[in-house]
Structure formats: structure tokens, C-alpha cells
Design a protein around this motif. Structure first.
Motif, PDB file in Angstrom:
ATOM      1  N   ASP A 277      38.652  14.432  80.808  1.00 21.36           N
ATOM      2  CA  ASP A 277      39.197  15.317  81.841  1.00 21.36           C
ATOM      3  C   ASP A 277      39.877  16.540  81.229  1.00 21.36           C
ATOM      4  O   ASP A 277      39.714  17.667  81.717  1.00 21.36           O
ATOM      5  CB  ASP A 277      40.191  14.545  82.714  1.00 21.36           C
ATOM      6  N   THR A 278      40.604  16.315  80.150  1.00 24.44           N
ATOM      7  CA  THR A 278      41.347  17.419  79.531  1.00 24.44           C
ATOM      8  C   THR A 278      40.406  18.482  78.977  1.00 24.44           C
ATOM      9  O   THR A 278      40.617  19.686  79.181  1.00 24.44           O
ATOM     10  CB  THR A 278      42.258  16.883  78.410  1.00 24.44           C
ATOM     11  N   GLU A 279      39.367  18.056  78.278  1.00 24.42           N
ATOM     12  CA  GLU A 279      38.447  19.009  77.652  1.00 24.42           C
ATOM     13  C   GLU A 279      37.668  19.798  78.702  1.00 24.42           C
ATOM     14  O   GLU A 279      37.436  21.000  78.535  1.00 24.42           O
ATOM     15  CB  GLU A 279      37.505  18.275  76.713  1.00 24.42           C
ATOM     16  N   ILE A 280      37.230  19.126  79.774  1.00 21.92           N
ATOM     17  CA  ILE A 280      36.490  19.842  80.823  1.00 21.92           C
ATOM     18  C   ILE A 280      37.393  20.872  81.506  1.00 21.92           C
ATOM     19  O   ILE A 280      36.970  22.013  81.770  1.00 21.92           O
ATOM     20  CB  ILE A 280      35.914  18.842  81.843  1.00 21.92           C
ATOM     21  N   ASN A 281      38.614  20.497  81.782  1.00 23.15           N
ATOM     22  CA  ASN A 281      39.548  21.454  82.386  1.00 23.15           C
ATOM     23  C   ASN A 281      39.811  22.637  81.454  1.00 23.15           C
ATOM     24  O   ASN A 281      39.927  23.789  81.904  1.00 23.15           O
ATOM     25  CB  ASN A 281      40.859  20.760  82.743  1.00 23.15           C
ATOM     26  N   GLU A 282      39.894  22.383  80.173  1.00 22.39           N
ATOM     27  CA  GLU A 282      40.119  23.454  79.207  1.00 22.39           C
ATOM     28  C   GLU A 282      38.910  24.380  79.135  1.00 22.39           C
ATOM     29  O   GLU A 282      39.051  25.616  79.017  1.00 22.39           O
ATOM     30  CB  GLU A 282      40.406  22.846  77.830  1.00 22.39           C
ATOM     31  N   LEU A 283      37.699  23.808  79.228  1.00 25.65           N
ATOM     32  CA  LEU A 283      36.481  24.632  79.218  1.00 25.65           C
ATOM     33  C   LEU A 283      36.450  25.575  80.424  1.00 25.65           C
ATOM     34  O   LEU A 283      36.070  26.746  80.305  1.00 25.65           O
ATOM     35  CB  LEU A 283      35.239  23.737  79.223  1.00 25.65           C
ATOM     36  N   LYS A 284      36.844  25.074  81.566  1.00 26.48           N
ATOM     37  CA  LYS A 284      36.853  25.903  82.771  1.00 26.48           C
ATOM     38  C   LYS A 284      37.857  27.046  82.641  1.00 26.48           C
ATOM     39  O   LYS A 284      37.603  28.163  83.122  1.00 26.48           O
ATOM     40  CB  LYS A 284      37.168  25.045  83.991  1.00 26.48           C
ATOM     41  N   LYS A 285      38.978  26.782  81.974  1.00 21.32           N
ATOM     42  CA  LYS A 285      39.956  27.843  81.755  1.00 21.32           C
ATOM     43  C   LYS A 285      39.392  28.922  80.833  1.00 21.32           C
ATOM     44  O   LYS A 285      39.746  30.097  80.942  1.00 21.32           O
ATOM     45  CB  LYS A 285      41.235  27.262  81.157  1.00 21.32           C
ATOM     46  N   GLN A 286      38.497  28.515  79.934  1.00 22.54           N
ATOM     47  CA  GLN A 286      37.893  29.458  78.998  1.00 22.54           C
ATOM     48  C   GLN A 286      36.715  30.216  79.598  1.00 22.54           C
ATOM     49  O   GLN A 286      36.135  31.077  78.940  1.00 22.54           O
ATOM     50  CB  GLN A 286      37.433  28.712  77.740  1.00 22.54           C
ATOM     51  N   GLY A 287      36.358  29.891  80.833  1.00 20.16           N
ATOM     52  CA  GLY A 287      35.275  30.613  81.491  1.00 20.16           C
ATOM     53  C   GLY A 287      33.956  29.870  81.570  1.00 20.16           C
ATOM     54  O   GLY A 287      32.943  30.432  82.016  1.00 20.16           O
ATOM     55  N   TYR A 288      33.935  28.614  81.178  1.00 15.81           N
ATOM     56  CA  TYR A 288      32.702  27.819  81.294  1.00 15.81           C
ATOM     57  C   TYR A 288      32.474  27.432  82.758  1.00 15.81           C
ATOM     58  O   TYR A 288      33.421  27.142  83.491  1.00 15.81           O
ATOM     59  CB  TYR A 288      32.806  26.558  80.446  1.00 15.81           C
TER      60      TYR A 288
END
Length: 670
Positions: A277-288
Motif C-alpha cells: 500500500d505504501t509503495e503504490i501510494n508513493e508512486l501516485k504521488k510521483q505521477g504514476y
């Protein structure tokens, strides 16, 4: 710079290309069906075969209410344009993708295409004719692509169309190369099989008939209750930013596991749920963002990969023919079924095997995005080969390999033993009644042992019917002597509860009626008083026993009521042969007691000691052993008597006749 007028290809060259484009008969059926299978509720397919076995006509009718809705459009938006372009071709909710399928399939199948369609938005019914031979002979390039069209009335429409609305497509002048010589029955079964497999997931919402026979869906092993406990589901989440892709997997079995796929190592490693969950949320913050359309509106998974093990399904191993499963048409053989939006686009095994250990493993891929289909290598005639080497294909192969490694039908392996145990624990199969082929080698051996135990015969019990002895006076006189034989079995439980040593003391009494009361203390006193009087009788009995021992049959010794006198057979003389096993156990007790007044006969001492033993030291274990020995000795006596009087019945209870009772008396010297 001047413009080079290269011109457009003539229809003749297009027709030649499609006739050699590897179209098969069933592919034409798919092309005509794809356009409307998600829009209508009924489709009828009919064929006509002549007396020479040649296919002459193919007709496909549907009840889609809008018909060929853009039939009046000009240019590429018209559905009969050879390069028909439609906005929905890029829509993931539409099955149609390239816009040439119907025309290309019709050209490969025959030389003439006819269409009857009712178009509500035009308030008209149309008849369209595409005579491919005439079109190929048109001199003008543009005219060579144009079909003929006219309006027709409702009566003409109903002559060719079976529904109140929709369209009918008819292909005639069938090419000989599209289908070999056949019969109506044969081609019907062939089409039913093809349509059932390709559109199986749609048949619940759309009824398809072939020559008036309803097409049923194929068997879905993923819905089989004896396969579903083994199913492994992988939901793949794919995110992208520019040319960078990230892959995460949620694997669901009896537990849920989270994984991350590495493009460099081409392996999926397990991660913690919090990291997922943490990594996916971080990817979305980066524009993924999601790289592809999700399969459903309830999650972000764009690709579904699942595997199951069909070995314990009732579809297999339901007979004694061990090799029949190998020829079964529905045997999965480790094949991967590839579905795009629930329509089958191919099935193939992605890995070769040297044996059949994975013949009962099946895989399924499902996605909705047309972009994923292109990544997997879909062609314009709607086949997906997965022969490429891109990251998405490598990811799919990696997950399928991981899933496959959990299963094997090799009965001699530890893995198969574990699968078999799971099937037994969940009640999918029964150890004793299922086909032996479903069991691992270890459980087959266990089954054979269990069956061997069940086949062992049970020894019958002897029940003496006293009614047979009431006919004569001699028989009635012998009853008191027969009753003590029955008493040890019938009263052993009650007497052992009252007084452990009381039962063996009562057995030597010739007349059991002398027991006035069941209370333990009075019986003990009366017995102790009468012991001295009964000593001569006991001596005479011991002498008769020694005489019986001298007979050639040693098994007669336990017949002389060892259960009745386990403690009343002490050694009157130093001869160890006359002692039963029970005496040797009680001699240490007699020595430990050390009676001050020893007598010639050791019986009074043993009796007095046995009377005092329950009060001083109640040794229950010794008593239980003695009772067990008495029971075992009784069983041996019963078996011996049965052999002597020729009792062969295997029933639980045996009714003895008067002659057999007399025979027992004779054996026992009564």
C-alpha cells in the motif's frame, strides 16, 4: 515538390489478400458474431449442405435493435467500408477492434455477402449486396469497393430474418477451401464446439443456436467445487509514468500474499502488505497512473492470472480405465486460456513437459484493455500468440510458472501426497471409495491396509437356548451345570463392580442358587465359613482336572471352567504343571501375607487372603489383567467348542441345538 499520384489499391488486390490471410471457417463466424454478441440477446446460425456434402450457405441472424446503424454514413464511418473506422474501435467495452473483420471474413469464406437489416434511426429496412467477383471486375478503383443497396418492406425482411428487429448476414457461393466435404450434422457439432469455447462467458446473457441447437458453455473448472480449493488468483496492478512501468501482484489463495515484480531479474518477490500500500501510494504521488484499463470498476487490477488443479474433479478418474483420462477432450494439459473482455482469443501451453505430471493443471488470463491485447501480440484476425519478449509477457510467464510449481499429478512425489491429503481433509475424495488413481502412492498403501482390516471375519458368539433342553428330564437336570458357564460372561460386569475377588470364589460352587443376596459382606462371610467344608469337593475337582489334562487334546484344560476357578487351582503338590497362570500371579501375595498357621491345602489361605486383599490393598491393575485373561480364555474355549460341534455360521449369535449341547456336555465330561 510535386505530389506523386500513387493511387489506391483496386478491390481485386484486397480480395486476393484476404483469401490468403489464413482465415478459417470458424474465424469468419467469430468475426460476424463479435460485432453484436454483447449488444443482443439472441443469435441464430444456420448452414446449408448439399447432397454432395458441399457447404453452400452460411446465415447469421441477431436481434440487436439498432441494426447497421451507420449504414447511411459516407466514407470510413460506413460499416461496409473496407477501412471502416469507428470511435468504438478504441473503446475497451467494444469487442470489434479493427473494422475489417466482417468484410475480410466474408471474402475468405465465399464470393457473395448479403445483409438484411432494420435501422430504426433511419426508419427503414435495407438489403445490401456485396458480389465480390463483380466488384473485382470493376474498372474504376473507387467503384470497385462500393456495394449495392436498396430498401425492402417488412414482409421481405421477415422472409429472411427470424426476429422482429436486428440483422441477418448471409454468405453464399462458398469457397471449397474454407470447409471440406461434410454433413449437416457434422458441421453443426463443429460450430457448437467452437462457439461454446469462444463465447462461453457470454452464453448466460446471449442465447446462441446452431441449426436450432442451443449452444451450452464449456465446463468451467474454476467453478468446480472440487477444484476451487486449489485455485491461485493473481491480480496484477500496473502503473506507468512516461516509459517507466511498475508491477505489483496481489495473490489470493487460502491466504493473501503481496508481491513485487522486478523487470531485471524477471522474478516476483514477496513484500509486506504495508509496503504494498505504501509503495503504490508513493508512486501516485510521483505521477504514476494506471497503465491500462481496470478489469472492473471495483479495483485497479488490469490483469487477472489464475491457476487451478483439476485432478480431483469428478470429470476425471470416474472409471476403472486408467488411460481414458489421457484421451479426454477437456483434459487441460497445462494450457493457458487467454480472454480479452471474456472472449477467448487463444489457448496454448507456454511450456513443454517431458511427462504428463501437469496435464491436470489449467491457467486463465483475463483482461479488458485492447492495449494489453496489442502488447500480447493480437493480430487482425483476432489471435493472441504471446510469442513476444516484452516485459508484460515475461511477467505473465513468471506468474504462471510460480502457480504451476504448486501442482503435480505424479502420485509418487511428496507434493502430490500433500495435495492428496488436502483433498481428503476437505472431503473432496474418500480414502476407501474413490478411484485409486486419485490417491498418492502413500495414501494408496494406507487404503490397502484399511481395506484388509475390513475384510477380516468377526468371530461369532455362542448363545445357548435353554428352551431346547426342556423336552426331557435329563436335559433339565443338566441346566444347573450349564448355567455357571453362562454366569461368568453375563454377570462379570456387575460382580466385578461389587467385589473384585467375589466372582472367582462363587464359580466353583456347584449350585449358583445359593447366593441369597448380592451384598458383598454377607456373601464373603458365608463363603469363608463354607470354605473348609468345600475343600474335599475342590480336591476331587482338581483330580478330575488333572485326569482331563492327560488327554491328548491340550485345549480341553481351559474348557473345564478356568473362568470359574482362577484362584481355586493352587498346587496341592509341588507339580507346577497343574497351576494356571492366575495362580502364579497370586502366589507372591500369599507369601507376602505369611499366614502363621499354614495348612496342607493352600486354598483356605488364598481364599482368606483374597477376602482381605480388597480391604488392605485393592490392586485394580492385577484384577483387570485377570479379567482380560478370563475373557480371552473364554473366547478360545468358545472357538474350540464351535470347531468340535461343527458350527460354521458367521453370524453374531449362534442358536445351539439340543444335539450340539449334548456334544458340549460330552466334551466337558458332564
Amino acid at each position: 515538390m510535386q505530389v506523386l499520384s500513387a493511387g489506391a489499391p483496386h478491390f481485386k488486390s484486397i480480395m486476393k489478400m484476404h483469401k490468403h490471410s489464413n482465415y478459417r471457417f470458424e474465424k469468419f463466424i467469430y468475426e460476424a458474431t463479435d460485432n453484436i454478441v454483447k449488444k443482443c440477446t439472441m443469435i441464430n446460425i444456420t448452414t446449408e449442405v448439399d447432397s454432395n456434402g458441399k457447404l453452400q450457405e452460411i446465415t447469421i441472424s441477431d436481434n440487436y435493435e439498432d441494426g447497421f446503424e451507420n449504414i447511411n454514413e459516407v466514407g470510413p464511418n460506413n460499416p461496409f467500408n473496407m477501412g471502416h473506422i469507428k470511435i468504438s474501435h478504441d473503446n475497451d467495452n467494444e469487442t470489434s477492434e479493427f473494422g475489417v473483420g466482417l468484410k475480410a471474413g466474408s471474402i475468405s469464406a465465399g464470393n457473395q455477402l448479403e445483409v438484411y437489416t432494420k435501422v430504426p434511426n433511419s426508419n427503414a429496412i435495407y438489403y445490401v449486396l456485396l458480389d465480390f467477383i463483380k466488384m473485382s471486375k470493376e474498372e474504376d478503383v473507387h467503384s470497385s469497393y462500393n456495394p449495392k443497396i436498396k430498401t425492402i418492406n417488412e414482409e421481405e425482411y421477415k422472409d429472411y430474418h427470424p426476429f422482429e428487429k436486428g440483422s441477418t448476414i448471409k454468405v453464399t457461393k462458398i469457397n471449397d477451401s474454407i470447409y471440406s466435404t461434410t454433413t449437416q450434422e457434422e458441421i453443426t457439432e463443429f460450430l457448437i464446439k467452437c462457439i461454446s469455447e469462444t463465447y462461453s462467458k457470454y452464453l448466460g446473457q446471449c442465447e446462441i443456436k446452431v441449426n436450432n441447437k442451443v449452444v451450452e458453455p464449456i465446463y468451467d473448472f474454476f467453478e468446480d467445487p472440487k477444484c476451487s480449493p486449489f485455485t491461485i488468483m493473481n491480480n496484477v496492478h500496473i502503473y506507468k509514468k512516461d516509459n517507466s512501468y511498475k508491477y505489483y501482484i496481489k495473490q489470493i489463495t487460502s491466504l493473501t500474499t503481496y508481491k513485487k515484480y522486478d523487470e531485471k531479474t524477471k522474478k516476483a518477490s514477496v513484500i509486506q502488505v504495508k509496503d504494498f500500500d505504501t509503495e503504490i501510494n508513493e508512486l501516485k504521488k510521483q505521477g504514476y497512473i494506471n497503465a491500462y484499463s481496470p478489469i472492473s470498476n471495483y479495483g485497479e487490477s488490469s490483469l487477472e492470472i489464475k491457476t487451478t488443479f483439476t485432478f480431483y474433479s469428478d470429470k476425471f478418474h470416474n472409471n476403472t480405465n486408467e488411460e481414458e483420462d489421457d484421451d479426454n477432450e477437456i483434459l487441460p494439459r497445462d494450457e493457458v486460456y487467454i480472454y480479452k473482455d471474456n472472449r477467448l482469443y487463444g489457448k496454448k501451453a507456454l511450456k513443454k513437459h517431458n511427462n504428463g505430471s501437469h496435464n491436470y493443471t489449467i491457467h486463465q488470463i483475463n483482461f479488458k484493455s485492447k492495449a494489453i491485447g496489442k502488447e500480447l501480440g493480437i493480430t487482425y484476425n483476432k489471435e493472441i500468440s504471446m510469442d513476444g519478449k516484452n516485459n508484460l509477457i515475461e511477467l505473465i510467464k513468471c506468474l504462471i510458472d510460480d502457480n504451476r510449481s504448486n501442482f503435480t499429478s505424479d502420485a509418487g512425489t511428496v507434493k502430490n501426497t500433500g495435495l492428496c491429503k488436502k483433498a481428503l481433509d476437505k472431503g473432496l475424495i474418500d480414502l476407501l471409495t474413490c478411484n485409486e488413481q486419485k490417491l498418492s502412492k502413500e495414501f494408496r498403501e494406507k487404503r490397502n491396509k484399511e481395506l484388509a482390516k475390513l475384510k477380516q471375519p468377526q468371530k461369532p458368539k455362542i448363545v445357548i437356548d435353554d428352551d431346547n433342553d426342556n423336552d426331557t428330564k435329563s436335559d433339565s437336570e443338566s441346566e444347573p451345570e450349564q448355567e455357571p458357564e453362562q454366569e461368568p460372561e453375563q454377570e462379570s460386569e456387575s460382580e466385578s463392580e461389587k467385589e473384585p475377588e467375589q466372582k472367582p470364589e462363587q464359580k466353583p460352587e456347584p449350585e449358583p442358587e445359593q447366593k441369597p443376596e448380592p451384598e458383598p459382606e454377607p456373601e464373603q462371610e458365608s463363603e469363608s465359613e463354607s470354605e473348609s467344608e468345600k475343600e474335599p469337593e475342590q480336591e476331587s475337582e482338581s483330580e478330575s482336572e488333572s485326569e482331563s489334562e492327560s488327554e491328548p487334546e491340550p485345549e480341553q484344560k481351559p474348557e473345564q471352567k478356568p473362568e470359574q476357578k482362577p484362584e481355586q487351582k493352587p498346587e496341592p503338590e509341588p507339580e507346577p504343571e497343574s497351576e494356571p497362570e492366575s495362580e502364579s500371579e497370586k502366589e507372591p501375595e500369599q507369601e507376602s501375607e505369611k499366614e502363621p498357621e499354614p495348612e496342607k491345602e493352600p486354598e483356605p489361605e488364598s481364599e482368606s487372603e483374597s477376602e482381605s486383599e480388597p480391604e488392605k490393598e485393592p490392586e485394580k491393575e492385577l484384577e483387570e489383567q485377570e479379567q482380560e485373561e478370563i475373557k480371552n480364555e473364554g473366547k478360545r474355549i468358545a472357538q474350540y467348542l464351535m470347531d468340535k460341534i461343527s458350527v460354521t455360521s458367521q453370524s453374531d449369535k449362534i442358536q445351539l441345538t439340543k444335539e450340539q449341547i449334548n456334544k458340549i456336555k460330552e466334551i466337558l465330561n458332564i
